[in-house]
Design an enzyme around this catalytic site. Sequence first.
Site, PDB file in Angstrom:
ATOM      1  N   CYS A   1     -13.681 -35.888  -3.211  1.00  0.00           N
ATOM      2  CA  CYS A   1     -14.570 -36.593  -2.279  1.00  0.00           C
ATOM      3  C   CYS A   1     -14.835 -35.754  -1.031  1.00  0.00           C
ATOM      4  CB  CYS A   1     -13.932 -37.916  -1.885  1.00  0.00           C
ATOM      5  SG  CYS A   1     -13.364 -38.833  -3.307  1.00  0.00           S
TER       6      CYS A   1
ATOM      7  N   GLY B   1      -3.324  -6.549  -2.459  1.00  0.00           N
ATOM      8  CA  GLY B   1      -3.100  -7.810  -3.169  1.00  0.00           C
ATOM      9  C   GLY B   1      -4.275  -8.096  -4.076  1.00  0.00           C
ATOM     10  N   ARG B   2      -5.391  -8.431  -3.445  1.00  0.00           N
ATOM     11  CA  ARG B   2      -6.609  -8.784  -4.178  1.00  0.00           C
ATOM     12  C   ARG B   2      -6.991  -7.726  -5.217  1.00  0.00           C
ATOM     13  NH1 ARG B   2     -10.446 -12.075  -1.792  1.00  0.00           N
ATOM     14  NH2 ARG B   2      -9.547 -11.517   0.224  1.00  0.00           N
TER      15      ARG B   2
HETATM   16  C1  PLP Z   1      -3.071 -10.423   3.131  1.00  0.00           C
HETATM   17  C2  PLP Z   1      -2.362  -9.167   3.445  1.00  0.00           C
HETATM   18  C3  PLP Z   1      -2.361  -8.097   2.541  1.00  0.00           C
HETATM   19  C4  PLP Z   1      -3.142  -8.121   1.254  1.00  0.00           C
HETATM   20  O1  PLP Z   1      -4.507  -8.140   1.477  1.00  0.00           O
HETATM   21  P1  PLP Z   1      -5.528  -7.902   0.252  1.00  0.00           P
HETATM   22  O2  PLP Z   1      -6.851  -8.022   0.891  1.00  0.00           O
HETATM   23  O3  PLP Z   1      -5.265  -8.990  -0.730  1.00  0.00           O
HETATM   24  O4  PLP Z   1      -5.261  -6.561  -0.302  1.00  0.00           O
HETATM   25  C5  PLP Z   1      -1.629  -6.980   2.853  1.00  0.00           C
HETATM   26  N1  PLP Z   1      -0.923  -6.889   4.010  1.00  0.00           N
HETATM   27  C6  PLP Z   1      -0.916  -7.896   4.913  1.00  0.00           C
HETATM   28  C7  PLP Z   1      -0.140  -7.735   6.158  1.00  0.00           C
HETATM   29  C8  PLP Z   1      -1.632  -9.061   4.667  1.00  0.00           C
HETATM   30  O5  PLP Z   1      -1.642 -10.042   5.565  1.00  0.00           O
END
Ligand code: PLP
Length: 414
Positions: free
Chosen positions: A340, A272-273
């Site tokens: 705040c 993802g990241r």
């Molecule tokens: C959050 C998550 C990802 C993605 O993680 P990244 O660090 O953003 O690559 C992939 N698989 C599962 C099961 C997750 O919970």
Amino acid sequence: MSFSYQNHSLHAESVDIADLMASYGSPLYVYSRTDIENNWREFDEAFGQHPHLVCYAVKANSNIAVLNVLAKIGAGFDIVSIGEFERVLAAGGQASKCVFSGVAKTQLEIERGLEVGIRCFNVESEAELNRIEQVATRLKVKAPISIRVNPNVDAKTHPYISTGLKENKFGVDIDDAIALYEKAHNSEYINVQGLDCHIGSQLTDVLPFIDALDKVLELISKLNDRGIEIAHLDLGGGVGIRYDDERVIDISAYVGEMLRRVGDLEIILEPGRAIVGNAGIFVTKVEFLKQNSDKSFAIIDGAMNDLLRPAFYGAYHNVLPINEAAKGVDAIWDLVGPICETGDFLAKDRQLSLSEGDYLAVMSAGAYGFTMSSNYNSRPRVAEVMVSGDTHHLIRKRETIQDLFNTEYIVQSG
Ligand SMILES: *Cc1c(COP(=O)(O)O)cnc(C)c1O
């Protein structure tokens, strides 16, 4: 990286961020389409001809324009809720390329997944396997599953984003996995497809991944001995990005290590990241400068509700002025928002030359930025823009004040 200075002004690809701020207002998320595509392709191409599927983890950034760009180049998706699933389908993604993660899938989520032919459910507990079996039995279909095992390795990352240790809520203990696989294997309405693990997020070293891989391969061979075939191995996400000066994982080296070990097993990854993190920035305006005897605060129009990571994890984001040549007050600034809460900061102790009205880019904000944003302090969520070459597109309009409470009701009974 598509964010760079041209004539002292920060650009996203060929678009001047200052022009975007004039068009769309502040604060603003800005993404580079080219970066998103290149980041996904780096994973995809590392596998060469080896069977694989790179499933983008939707929770990092779920805007349908982002999902659509990835769907078009062949991405699969890792989802954790029906909401994310419907986003993927609305964006043109294929159910047959979606894996469904998360510890508490509801009946409705399972039904919907089966109805549209999801690739796989990543099962996190026996109770969840039972629920999937019940729904599949009722619908008279075979549910494709993998079991998420917890390999008990230390991802050496922030405790909130470490998921592979015994003490975490995620997955099935690796020692209990065989019994659960046997149960799944013997069920008429379950189709055992794979094995899954995800040990944490923002890993900057490949060793924990390889430790986890070795442990799950050992489990796969034990399963094979018992006549349980595993068609794919899903190694999750977690590849870290450079926020500051971290050494990061070389993706082709990581995949190479993997391919040396896995024979002809199909591999699924869930980054993802690493796909969107450095493909996005958060741009905010300096409202006021406030200096006292020992602190200099730049009060900005962006806040923890817009970008939670600094407040939540103490995360570091680099901050760059949009106008690199700007001369203002030179000091070491804390960038704080209007909320705040003392925790409402986006950066601390940054040497910058600032004036009121300046725009600042909070870098590496494409992942877990907008998706973790909220309306705290009744702040409308900000707009998102995608840049591609010299063009820019609004991909989410700024919420209005009316949007804040138009789903609320006053009790009319006096
Ligand atoms: C959050 C998550 C990802 C993605 O993680 P990244 O660090 O953003 O690559 C992939 N698989 C599962 C099961 C997750 O919970």
